[in-house]
Design an enzyme around this catalytic site. Structure first.
Site, short mmCIF file in Angstrom:
data_model
loop_
_atom_site.label_atom_id
_atom_site.label_comp_id
_atom_site.label_asym_id
_atom_site.label_seq_id
_atom_site.Cartn_x
_atom_site.Cartn_y
_atom_site.Cartn_z
N TYR A 141 0.79 -1.24 0.00
CA TYR A 141 0.00 0.00 0.00
C TYR A 141 0.83 1.29 0.00
CZ TYR A 141 -3.74 -3.30 0.98
OH TYR A 141 -4.63 -4.34 0.89
N HIS A 183 -8.20 2.12 -5.73
CA HIS A 183 -7.47 1.15 -4.93
C HIS A 183 -5.98 1.41 -5.09
CE1 HIS A 183 -11.10 -1.12 -4.25
NE2 HIS A 183 -11.38 -0.95 -5.53
C1 DQA Z 1 -7.58 -1.78 -1.23
C2 DQA Z 1 -7.68 -3.21 -1.79
C3 DQA Z 1 -8.68 -4.04 -0.98
O1 DQA Z 1 -8.75 -5.36 -1.51
C4 DQA Z 1 -8.22 -4.12 0.47
O2 DQA Z 1 -9.19 -4.81 1.24
C5 DQA Z 1 -7.91 -2.79 1.07
C6 DQA Z 1 -7.27 -1.77 0.25
C7 DQA Z 1 -6.49 -0.95 -1.96
O3 DQA Z 1 -6.47 0.26 -1.77
O4 DQA Z 1 -5.64 -1.51 -2.66
O5 DQA Z 1 -8.11 -2.57 2.26
O6 DQA Z 1 -8.82 -1.13 -1.46
#
Ligand code: DQA
Length: 161
Positions: free
Chosen positions: A23, A115
């Site tokens: 992330y 995302h």
């Molecule tokens: C997310 C991807 C999702 O699958 C995950 O549950 C997240 C973050 C992303 O920003 O890549 O919490 O939304």
């Protein structure tokens, strides 16, 4: 002042420390500050929420719907010009969140799903999004730039109104 809603779902409040290899190392505050600076230059206000509780996010969306979409139209009324949402884990589970977002479609308010990671390159359960079919666009895998790209798209739409 025209407003953009920026909504972040569960576990995004610990960005920076949460699996940075997936992330990134920026905190949510870093990302929001960058967005708010860009918005300020355009005289646009950002109202944001991060919440781990599905119902709290839905309450927020319902409140904003009533505030921006159902009160009497007046001259110079502040207008909602877009929604940027990273629904995080609720992306893959929440019919209720999708329903709460879908009401903004009747007002032609654009919705962008963001995302940080590329959900399609990850576990199978992340490939399904309940939100994507009602989103105007989806950005996945561009890291924090995805939020900026979505915001710039909203600016562009505004310039062409
Ligand atoms: C997310 C991807 C999702 O699958 C995950 O549950 C997240 C973050 C992303 O920003 O890549 O919490 O939304």
């Amino acid at each position: 002042m025209n407003t953009v809603l920026v909504i972040n779902g569960p576990n995004l409040g610990i960005l920076g420390k949460r699996q940075p290899h997936i992330y990134g190392s920026k905190t949510l505050t870093n990302i929001l500050d960058e967005m708010k600076n860009l918005a300020k230059e355009k005289k646009i206000k950002i109202e944001d929420i991060q919440n781990n509780v599905e119902g709290e996010i839905i309450n927020f969306l319902n409140e904003k719907f009533l505030e921006y979409c159902t009160s009497k139209k007046e001259v110079n009324k502040k207008r909602l010009i877009g929604i940027i949402i990273n629904p995080a884990g609720y992306t893959h589970t929440s019919v209720a969140l999708r329903d709460a977002l879908e009401v903004f479609k009747q007002e032609n308010i654009p919705i962008y799903e963001v995302h940080l990671s590329n959900i399609f390159a990850r576990e199978d359960f992340r490939h399904k999004s309940y939100i994507s079919p009602i989103a105007n666009g989806v950005v996945s895998g561009l890291g924090s730039y995805g939020y900026i790209a979505a915001l710039q798209k909203i600016f562009e739409l505004e310039e062409n109104v």
